[in-house]
Design an enzyme around this catalytic site. Structure first.
Site, mmCIF file in Angstrom:
data_model
loop_
_atom_site.group_PDB
_atom_site.id
_atom_site.type_symbol
_atom_site.label_atom_id
_atom_site.label_comp_id
_atom_site.label_asym_id
_atom_site.label_seq_id
_atom_site.Cartn_x
_atom_site.Cartn_y
_atom_site.Cartn_z
ATOM 1 N N GLU A 115 0.813 -1.219 0.000
ATOM 2 C CA GLU A 115 0.000 0.000 0.000
ATOM 3 C C GLU A 115 0.848 1.271 0.000
ATOM 4 O O GLU A 115 0.314 2.357 -0.210
ATOM 5 C CB GLU A 115 -0.933 -0.004 1.221
ATOM 6 C CG GLU A 115 -1.962 -1.111 1.155
ATOM 7 C CD GLU A 115 -2.782 -1.229 2.433
ATOM 8 O OE1 GLU A 115 -3.987 -1.506 2.317
ATOM 9 O OE2 GLU A 115 -2.231 -1.062 3.537
ATOM 10 N N ASP A 151 -11.940 -4.623 -3.311
ATOM 11 C CA ASP A 151 -12.950 -5.688 -3.308
ATOM 12 C C ASP A 151 -14.265 -5.062 -2.900
ATOM 13 O O ASP A 151 -14.306 -3.885 -2.539
ATOM 14 C CB ASP A 151 -12.529 -6.789 -2.309
ATOM 15 C CG ASP A 151 -12.387 -6.238 -0.884
ATOM 16 O OD1 ASP A 151 -13.388 -6.209 -0.164
ATOM 17 O OD2 ASP A 151 -11.266 -5.801 -0.510
ATOM 18 N N MET A 153 -9.911 -1.662 8.156
ATOM 19 C CA MET A 153 -9.615 -2.143 9.502
ATOM 20 C C MET A 153 -8.754 -1.194 10.343
ATOM 21 O O MET A 153 -8.302 -1.586 11.412
ATOM 22 C CB MET A 153 -8.939 -3.529 9.404
ATOM 23 C CG MET A 153 -9.795 -4.536 8.654
ATOM 24 S SD MET A 153 -9.049 -6.168 8.435
ATOM 25 C CE MET A 153 -8.991 -6.765 10.112
ATOM 26 N N GLU A 154 -8.513 0.029 9.868
ATOM 27 C CA GLU A 154 -7.607 0.916 10.617
ATOM 28 C C GLU A 154 -8.085 2.370 10.739
ATOM 29 O O GLU A 154 -7.795 3.039 11.746
ATOM 30 C CB GLU A 154 -6.202 0.955 9.947
ATOM 31 C CG GLU A 154 -5.460 -0.365 9.911
ATOM 32 C CD GLU A 154 -5.860 -1.239 8.730
ATOM 33 O OE1 GLU A 154 -6.434 -0.696 7.757
ATOM 34 O OE2 GLU A 154 -5.627 -2.451 8.779
#
Ligand code: SAH
Length: 272
Positions: free
Chosen positions: A32, A235, A211-212
């Site tokens: 990333e 996705d 998730m962060e």
């Protein structure tokens, strides 16, 4: 055990008055970050400080001082990393770059979402507190910094205008669209039709799930540090998510990150 990273940072500046605090740039996974570390190495060299089992890379990109690091996955990892960026490296602001699952009806693989606000979708202390509210803080939606998010979104729009069609042809995605709005975070990889439907039902405004981001936004809110989050959609958080996530992360995420961060940091560097 490292002594005091702050003093090391100051020493690097040769004791001169500190004119520009660095920007903290973080991602969860190495793909990333794209070629950001290579760009820093090529520009003026990188100094790496290890702290709390993470490597913090200090240098400049397009003249802008930066501290770049990987948080790893999940809200605790993100909160711990962003706390270190604030306390040990004295960052002026934080930018998170990464991938996410699309949740909004119009959000497709290859699109980009820049957060205006972030929320922890798995936080639920009801009935003691309203669902999603951080107990004793009284907040569920954490705002991104408007100016920073605007600069990131402008960089995304420039990327789409300049390279969107070529990127779509290269990766077999549709031409990327840039969305602004709510990003939701939790300690789950969402990968089922029921899972993503439940999120849409509970949070109809949500554009993307990851998730962060909301953990970072909470820490930044508590310390008064501006933050912004940009996510490329890997996705759509459904049954196809695991395969789509892995191929996007491997083949596309770095290209997007380079394209967006280069434009964002160029514009920022020209202000330094
Ligand atoms: N060990 C795995 C971890 C991936 S977890 C690996 O390296 O392959 C997924 C990561 O991408 C998290 O950092 C999260 O922020 C983001 N993400 C992408 N799609 C997601 C989805 N559908 N649900 C939750 N997080 C997602």
């Amino acid at each position: 055990m490292m002594s005091a990273p702050m003093s090391a940072v100051d020493a690097d500046r040769g004791g001169a008055p500190v004119s520009h605090r660095p920007l903290g740039i973080l991602a969860a996974l190495p793909q990333e970050l794209g070629d950001l570390l290579e760009a820093m190495r090529a520009e003026a060299g990188v100094r790496t400080i290890t702290h709390g089992q993470r490597d913090y890379h200090l240098g400049t990109v397009h003249g802008a001082p930066c501290v770049v690091t990987l948080a790893r996955v999940g809200k605790v990892a993100a909160a711990a990393t962003v706390s270190a960026l604030i306390h040990a490296f004295d960052v002026e602001a934080i930018v998170f770059t990464g991938v996410a699952g699309g949740v909004g009806a119009e959000v497709r693989v290859g699109d980009i979402v820049v957060a205006d606000a972030l929320l922890q979708h798995d936080l639920d202390a009801s009935p003691l507190f309203p669902r999603f509210e951080v107990p004793l803080l009284g907040v569920s939606h954490f705002s991104a910094d408007a100016a920073l998010a605007g600069q990131l979104a402008a960089a995304c729009e420039r990327f789409v205008a300049e390279e969107g069609a070529a990127s779509a042809a290269r990766f077999g995605t549709r031409e990327p669209r840039v969305h602004r709005g709510l990003i939701i975070s939790g300690d789950q990889f969402v990968a089922s039709a029921e899972g993503v439907r439940a999120l849409r039902d509970a949070l109809p405004n949500a554009l993307a799930v990851e998730m962060e981001g909301a953990a970072i936004a909470q820490v930044c809110h508590e310390y008064g540090v501006p933050c912004a989050v940009v996510r490329t959609i890997s996705d759509t958080a459904d049954d196809h998510a695991p395969a789509s996530f892995v191929s996007f992360l491997t083949e596309i995420a770095g290209t997007y990150s380079n394209a967006i961060l280069t434009r964002f940091l160029q514009a920022r560097g020209s202000r330094v």
